[in-house]
Design an enzyme around this catalytic site. Sequence first.
Site, PDB file in Angstrom:
ATOM      1  N   PRO A   1      18.764  54.481  26.786  1.00 22.69           N
ATOM      2  CA  PRO A   1      19.948  53.849  26.196  1.00 22.69           C
ATOM      3  C   PRO A   1      19.776  53.622  24.688  1.00 22.69           C
ATOM      4  O   PRO A   1      18.716  53.903  24.123  1.00 22.69           O
ATOM      5  CB  PRO A   1      19.997  52.514  26.931  1.00 22.69           C
ATOM      6  CG  PRO A   1      18.560  52.149  27.116  1.00 22.69           C
ATOM      7  CD  PRO A   1      17.807  53.452  27.266  1.00 22.69           C
TER       8      PRO A   1
ATOM      9  N   LYS B   1      16.156  62.548  26.927  1.00 23.94           N
ATOM     10  CA  LYS B   1      17.461  62.550  26.260  1.00 23.94           C
ATOM     11  C   LYS B   1      17.771  61.124  25.815  1.00 23.94           C
ATOM     12  O   LYS B   1      18.079  60.264  26.628  1.00 23.94           O
ATOM     13  CB  LYS B   1      18.581  63.037  27.182  1.00 23.94           C
ATOM     14  CG  LYS B   1      19.856  63.315  26.390  1.00 23.94           C
ATOM     15  CD  LYS B   1      21.133  63.132  27.164  1.00 23.94           C
ATOM     16  CE  LYS B   1      21.636  61.733  27.210  1.00 23.94           C
ATOM     17  NZ  LYS B   1      22.125  61.162  25.921  1.00 23.94           N
ATOM     18  N   PRO B   2      17.659  60.873  24.507  1.00 20.66           N
ATOM     19  CA  PRO B   2      18.018  59.539  24.021  1.00 20.66           C
ATOM     20  C   PRO B   2      19.536  59.386  24.007  1.00 20.66           C
ATOM     21  O   PRO B   2      20.271  60.367  24.159  1.00 20.66           O
ATOM     22  CB  PRO B   2      17.462  59.528  22.597  1.00 20.66           C
ATOM     23  CG  PRO B   2      17.408  60.963  22.181  1.00 20.66           C
ATOM     24  CD  PRO B   2      17.244  61.786  23.432  1.00 20.66           C
TER      25      PRO B   2
ATOM     26  N   GLU C   1      23.014  59.336  22.462  1.00 22.39           N
ATOM     27  CA  GLU C   1      23.419  60.210  21.369  1.00 22.39           C
ATOM     28  C   GLU C   1      23.756  59.437  20.094  1.00 22.39           C
ATOM     29  O   GLU C   1      23.647  59.981  18.997  1.00 22.39           O
ATOM     30  CB  GLU C   1      24.632  61.030  21.806  1.00 22.39           C
ATOM     31  CG  GLU C   1      24.882  62.184  20.894  1.00 22.39           C
ATOM     32  CD  GLU C   1      26.059  63.014  21.346  1.00 22.39           C
ATOM     33  OE1 GLU C   1      26.038  64.216  21.083  1.00 22.39           O
ATOM     34  OE2 GLU C   1      26.987  62.468  21.961  1.00 22.39           O
TER      35      GLU C   1
ATOM     36  N   GLU D   1      15.873  51.755  35.590  1.00 28.11           N
ATOM     37  CA  GLU D   1      15.885  50.456  34.910  1.00 28.11           C
ATOM     38  C   GLU D   1      17.325  50.224  34.482  1.00 28.11           C
ATOM     39  O   GLU D   1      17.807  50.847  33.537  1.00 28.11           O
ATOM     40  CB  GLU D   1      14.996  50.496  33.659  1.00 28.11           C
ATOM     41  CG  GLU D   1      13.537  50.772  33.939  1.00 28.11           C
ATOM     42  CD  GLU D   1      12.789  49.555  34.438  1.00 28.11           C
ATOM     43  OE1 GLU D   1      13.391  48.459  34.536  1.00 28.11           O
ATOM     44  OE2 GLU D   1      11.598  49.702  34.753  1.00 28.11           O
TER      45      GLU D   1
ATOM     46  N   CYS E   1      18.824  44.009  27.956  1.00 29.21           N
ATOM     47  CA  CYS E   1      19.045  43.900  29.402  1.00 29.21           C
ATOM     48  C   CYS E   1      18.441  42.632  29.980  1.00 29.21           C
ATOM     49  O   CYS E   1      18.847  42.196  31.052  1.00 29.21           O
ATOM     50  CB  CYS E   1      18.494  45.133  30.100  1.00 29.21           C
ATOM     51  SG  CYS E   1      16.821  45.499  29.593  1.00 29.21           S
TER      52      CYS E   1
ATOM     53  N   GLU F   1      28.127  42.285  33.114  1.00 23.50           N
ATOM     54  CA  GLU F   1      27.224  42.402  31.981  1.00 23.50           C
ATOM     55  C   GLU F   1      28.075  42.626  30.726  1.00 23.50           C
ATOM     56  O   GLU F   1      28.806  43.608  30.635  1.00 23.50           O
ATOM     57  CB  GLU F   1      26.283  43.597  32.207  1.00 23.50           C
ATOM     58  CG  GLU F   1      25.176  43.663  31.202  1.00 23.50           C
ATOM     59  CD  GLU F   1      24.224  44.831  31.451  1.00 23.50           C
ATOM     60  OE1 GLU F   1      24.687  45.917  31.849  1.00 23.50           O
ATOM     61  OE2 GLU F   1      23.015  44.654  31.230  1.00 23.50           O
TER      62      GLU F   1
HETATM   63  P1  NAP Z   1      24.610  54.001  29.649  1.00 18.67           P
HETATM   64  O1  NAP Z   1      26.005  54.124  29.233  1.00 18.67           O
HETATM   65  O2  NAP Z   1      24.297  53.939  31.089  1.00 18.67           O
HETATM   66  O3  NAP Z   1      23.837  55.213  28.989  1.00 18.67           O
HETATM   67  C1  NAP Z   1      22.443  55.367  29.113  1.00 18.67           C
HETATM   68  C2  NAP Z   1      22.081  56.820  28.899  1.00 18.67           C
HETATM   69  O4  NAP Z   1      22.662  57.604  29.933  1.00 18.67           O
HETATM   70  C3  NAP Z   1      22.571  57.396  27.577  1.00 18.67           C
HETATM   71  O5  NAP Z   1      21.573  58.262  27.070  1.00 18.67           O
HETATM   72  C4  NAP Z   1      23.799  58.146  28.003  1.00 18.67           C
HETATM   73  O6  NAP Z   1      24.138  59.213  27.132  1.00 18.67           O
HETATM   74  C5  NAP Z   1      23.377  58.679  29.357  1.00 18.67           C
HETATM   75  N1  NAP Z   1      24.472  59.073  30.233  1.00 18.67           N
HETATM   76  C6  NAP Z   1      25.723  58.555  30.300  1.00 18.67           C
HETATM   77  N2  NAP Z   1      26.444  59.203  31.246  1.00 18.67           N
HETATM   78  C7  NAP Z   1      25.630  60.135  31.789  1.00 18.67           C
HETATM   79  C8  NAP Z   1      25.797  61.127  32.811  1.00 18.67           C
HETATM   80  N3  NAP Z   1      26.940  61.284  33.464  1.00 18.67           N
HETATM   81  N4  NAP Z   1      24.745  61.915  33.096  1.00 18.67           N
HETATM   82  C9  NAP Z   1      23.575  61.775  32.453  1.00 18.67           C
HETATM   83  N5  NAP Z   1      23.370  60.872  31.466  1.00 18.67           N
HETATM   84  C10 NAP Z   1      24.383  60.053  31.153  1.00 18.67           C
HETATM   85  O7  NAP Z   1      23.913  52.728  29.005  1.00 18.67           O
HETATM   86  P2  NAP Z   1      23.996  52.278  27.489  1.00 18.67           P
HETATM   87  O8  NAP Z   1      25.406  51.856  27.242  1.00 18.67           O
HETATM   88  O9  NAP Z   1      23.392  53.300  26.622  1.00 18.67           O
HETATM   89  O10 NAP Z   1      22.980  51.043  27.499  1.00 18.67           O
HETATM   90  C11 NAP Z   1      23.307  49.783  27.955  1.00 18.67           C
HETATM   91  C12 NAP Z   1      22.863  49.587  29.401  1.00 18.67           C
HETATM   92  O11 NAP Z   1      21.471  49.845  29.540  1.00 18.67           O
HETATM   93  C13 NAP Z   1      23.037  48.183  29.876  1.00 18.67           C
HETATM   94  O12 NAP Z   1      23.562  48.187  31.170  1.00 18.67           O
HETATM   95  C14 NAP Z   1      21.626  47.618  29.882  1.00 18.67           C
HETATM   96  O13 NAP Z   1      21.417  46.528  30.733  1.00 18.67           O
HETATM   97  C15 NAP Z   1      20.839  48.795  30.274  1.00 18.67           C
HETATM   98  N6  NAP Z   1      19.435  48.652  29.880  1.00 18.67           N
HETATM   99  C16 NAP Z   1      18.521  48.387  30.839  1.00 18.67           C
HETATM  100  C17 NAP Z   1      17.184  48.224  30.514  1.00 18.67           C
HETATM  101  C18 NAP Z   1      16.163  47.925  31.561  1.00 18.67           C
HETATM  102  O14 NAP Z   1      14.983  48.023  31.272  1.00 18.67           O
HETATM  103  N7  NAP Z   1      16.550  47.577  32.775  1.00 18.67           N
HETATM  104  C19 NAP Z   1      16.784  48.375  29.188  1.00 18.67           C
HETATM  105  C20 NAP Z   1      17.746  48.653  28.227  1.00 18.67           C
HETATM  106  C21 NAP Z   1      19.077  48.806  28.600  1.00 18.67           C
HETATM  107  P3  NAP Z   1      25.148  59.063  25.867  1.00 18.67           P
HETATM  108  O15 NAP Z   1      25.389  57.601  25.688  1.00 18.67           O
HETATM  109  O16 NAP Z   1      24.391  59.689  24.766  1.00 18.67           O
HETATM  110  O17 NAP Z   1      26.380  59.812  26.202  1.00 18.67           O
END
Ligand code: NAP
Length: 490
Positions: A146, A171-172, A174, A246, A280, A379
């Site tokens: 994320p 893949k970080p 974007e 996670e 998170c 959240e």
């Molecule tokens: P996200 O929307 O779930 O995105 C995370 C990653 O998944 C991004 O690299 C995103 O790519 C990718 N992704 C999105 N749709 C996808 C698909 N259909 N197929 C494959 N990959 C896909 O999360 P975020 O908005 O970046 O981050 C916030 C979330 O992360 C919160 O819910 C937070 O709680 C959680 N988090 C959890 C932890 C933990 O350790 N539990 C730590 C940090 C964050 P793109 O965005 O590049 O399109």
Amino acid sequence: MHQFINGQRVTANSGHTKRVINPATGETVAEIDEAGADEVDAAVRAARAAVRDWSRATPAERSTVLHRFAQALGERAEEFAQLESQQAGKPIRLTREFDVPGTVDNTAFFAGAARNLEGKAAAEYSPVHTSMIRREAIGVIGSIAPWNYPLQMAAWKMLPAVAAGNAVVLKPAEITPLTSTLFAEVAHGAGLPAGVFNVVVGSGSTAGSALLHHPDVNMLSFTGSTSVGRKVLEAAAGTAKRVHLELGGKAPFVVFDDADLEAAVHGAVAGSLINAGQDCTAATRAIVHRSVYDAFVDGVATLFAKVRIGDTADPGTDMGPLVSMTHRDSVAGFVERARSYARIVVGGEAPGGDHARGSFYLPTLIADVTPAMEVFREEIFGPVLTVTPFDTDDEAFALANDTVYGLAASVWTTDVFRAMRGTREIQSGCVWVNDHIPIISEMPHGGVKQSGFGKDMSTYSFEEYTAVKHVMFDITGDREKAWHRTVFTA
Ligand code: NAP
Ligand code: MG
């Protein structure tokens, strides 16, 4: 040149580009090329080619590379701190004192831990066989991270996997890819063989999806939202990939009537506003004994109003913007809806003037929140803390657990028995007592319930990134084993 595949920076051939924006200023930090399925496939092939030798390198060889990597990261700490601050809108004090030194320490930790991988001692569990356990790398790991802690998430994904002898395609997110590519470049400069760690920069729906569904990826390691986590599980079903998730969190922050209230107030401010609440494990639901409720609300509101927002390059700034305007609007939406059902004590708006260029949002305290309300359940991922009163200990624990998430929690009390009960009763991957947020390389991070499963950091993470193989030796040399009579008696 934002892809890092097979030991070098390359440009994606998709023809698509995107701008990385500094959310504090709206300025462009970099223009990136976007990976598609071709780059993902090239990265997976590079990883597959590299993993055979890397998994057979001795622990000492892997450790030596990671030690050099930690050293190189330390030497370039300021460069990482600046870039992370710019792409994610983090205050420079946070990246200098938390993101970057944390990553250097994680790297040094896994350099040491790489030499401590082991299985159980060999023994005769059957009188006629010697059994032993080999702990082996899984193979090619597809990791998706994320945007909230881009560098630390890249490190948490890469380090245990690579220390254990796997190869990784990361893949970080974007919108924040720059420190991940740099991280890979520095790793290879420190001697990591080509192909062991690859970074593909592209969107989730294109590059991310291609990685999730790639048949030659053995394991998926994902950090992000619970909704995308479900897609990871579905994709994994295709070729029965191992999964490490996670996901989201909604951490309770439980304050008992015997707590040191000033400590709890300070802890709530730091614990809820770290990284502008885009954490998170951030404190999101203060659950406070009714007898100290008003004092807690007043104390937090007073400190929230003093938080210094603004120029992220200024070491005096406490809190930066949210990661994007889109995300800021999403956070604001939760607060706007809450106006009709709860009490916005302080904050609840985007600051104007100079700040309007960035996606800033004021620290926001919402009081008189009950468990049915949206802000208690969902959240929000911003600088928003809710407060809910309780009367009995059991009620406090029930409120703490009234969530689909279970990542982190804290209890604030000076009563050791209450503290111990809290650590047992609250369902989450971590419970802090009289603090909230600290993490450390030696200790595991990971959730229960819909916060996912599996651990990052610590030697527990090796459980995710290795498989145990049972090896059983016959020690009799008999041509007809005694147990054969159970099957045939000829
Ligand atoms: P996200 O929307 O779930 O995105 C995370 C990653 O998944 C991004 O690299 C995103 O790519 C990718 N992704 C999105 N749709 C996808 C698909 N259909 N197929 C494959 N990959 C896909 O999360 P975020 O908005 O970046 O981050 C916030 C979330 O992360 C919160 O819910 C937070 O709680 C959680 N988090 C959890 C932890 C933990 O350790 N539990 C730590 C940090 C964050 P793109 O965005 O590049 O399109
Ligand atoms: Mg997202």
